[in-house]
Design a protein around this motif. Structure first.
Motif, PDB file in Angstrom:
ATOM      1  N   VAL A 161       0.853  -1.191   0.000  1.00 20.47           N
ATOM      2  CA  VAL A 161       0.000   0.000   0.000  1.00 20.47           C
ATOM      3  C   VAL A 161       0.886   1.237   0.000  1.00 20.47           C
ATOM      4  CG1 VAL A 161      -1.750   1.286   1.279  1.00 20.47           C
ATOM      5  CG2 VAL A 161      -1.809  -1.199   1.260  1.00 20.47           C
ATOM      6  N   GLU A 197      -2.837   5.753  -0.944  1.00 21.63           N
ATOM      7  CA  GLU A 197      -3.862   4.825  -1.413  1.00 21.63           C
ATOM      8  C   GLU A 197      -4.793   4.405  -0.283  1.00 21.63           C
ATOM      9  OE1 GLU A 197      -2.511   2.122  -5.015  1.00 21.63           O
ATOM     10  OE2 GLU A 197      -1.201   1.882  -3.284  1.00 21.63           O
ATOM     11  N   LYS A 198      -6.004   4.109  -0.646  1.00 25.48           N
ATOM     12  CA  LYS A 198      -6.969   3.569   0.308  1.00 25.48           C
ATOM     13  C   LYS A 198      -6.875   2.049   0.255  1.00 25.48           C
ATOM     14  CE  LYS A 198      -9.972   7.494   0.019  1.00 25.48           C
ATOM     15  NZ  LYS A 198     -10.238   8.148   1.186  1.00 25.48           N
ATOM     16  N   LYS A 199      -6.518   1.439   1.366  1.00 26.30           N
ATOM     17  CA  LYS A 199      -6.247   0.004   1.430  1.00 26.30           C
ATOM     18  C   LYS A 199      -7.458  -0.830   1.018  1.00 26.30           C
ATOM     19  CE  LYS A 199      -4.386  -3.487   4.480  1.00 26.30           C
ATOM     20  NZ  LYS A 199      -4.900  -4.231   5.561  1.00 26.30           N
ATOM     21  N   GLN A 200      -8.630  -0.503   1.530  1.00 24.45           N
ATOM     22  CA  GLN A 200      -9.820  -1.304   1.240  1.00 24.45           C
ATOM     23  C   GLN A 200     -10.160  -1.275  -0.249  1.00 24.45           C
ATOM     24  OE1 GLN A 200     -13.449  -0.046   3.173  1.00 24.45           O
ATOM     25  NE2 GLN A 200     -14.205  -2.126   3.209  1.00 24.45           N
ATOM     26  N   GLU A 252      -7.604  -3.448  -2.117  1.00 28.85           N
ATOM     27  CA  GLU A 252      -7.871  -4.876  -1.908  1.00 28.85           C
ATOM     28  C   GLU A 252      -9.058  -5.335  -2.748  1.00 28.85           C
ATOM     29  OE1 GLU A 252      -6.327  -5.237   2.696  1.00 28.85           O
ATOM     30  OE2 GLU A 252      -8.398  -4.680   2.302  1.00 28.85           O
ATOM     31  N   HIS A 288      -8.946 -11.050   2.154  1.00 30.03           N
ATOM     32  CA  HIS A 288      -7.676 -10.336   2.264  1.00 30.03           C
ATOM     33  C   HIS A 288      -7.254 -10.270   3.723  1.00 30.03           C
ATOM     34  CE1 HIS A 288     -10.125  -6.902   3.565  1.00 30.03           C
ATOM     35  NE2 HIS A 288     -10.909  -7.221   2.559  1.00 30.03           N
ATOM     36  N   GLU A 323      -1.148  -7.833   3.783  1.00 33.57           N
ATOM     37  CA  GLU A 323      -0.928  -7.338   2.430  1.00 33.57           C
ATOM     38  C   GLU A 323      -1.067  -8.451   1.394  1.00 33.57           C
ATOM     39  OE1 GLU A 323       2.775  -5.193   2.563  1.00 33.57           O
ATOM     40  OE2 GLU A 323       1.813  -3.477   3.499  1.00 33.57           O
TER      41      GLU A 323
END
Length: 83
Positions: A11, A15-18, A21, A72, A75
């Protein structure tokens, strides 16, 4: 037969992790559908064909015999597909 696709990612700060993913999960599903079932849907078509069942599980409205799960952790993103 169940086939599992797995990838890892990093990430970036902005960036937005969700969201990342989710997008990676869709790409893995896209790959699985193409390789296992010879379905050549574009990712946008795939998004449009996904519906949510009464218990909250997503499915493909035109391919109800195909089962999939995207998950998920940390990472890593995994997608399992089966018929």
């Amino acid at each position: 037969m169940i086939t599992v696709y797995l990838t890892s990612y990093a990430v970036q700060q902005d960036e937005k992790k969700q969201k990342l993913e989710h997008e990676i999960g869709l790409l893995l599903l896209h790959k699985g559908l193409k390789e296992q079932f010879q379905l050549s849907l574009e990712v946008e078509e795939l998004k449009a064909s996904m519906k949510i069942g009464e218990h909250g599980k997503p499915y493909l409205c035109d391919q109800e015999s195909i089962h999939f799960n995207i998950s998920h952790s940390a990472e890593c993103v995994v997608c399992a597909v089966s018929n």
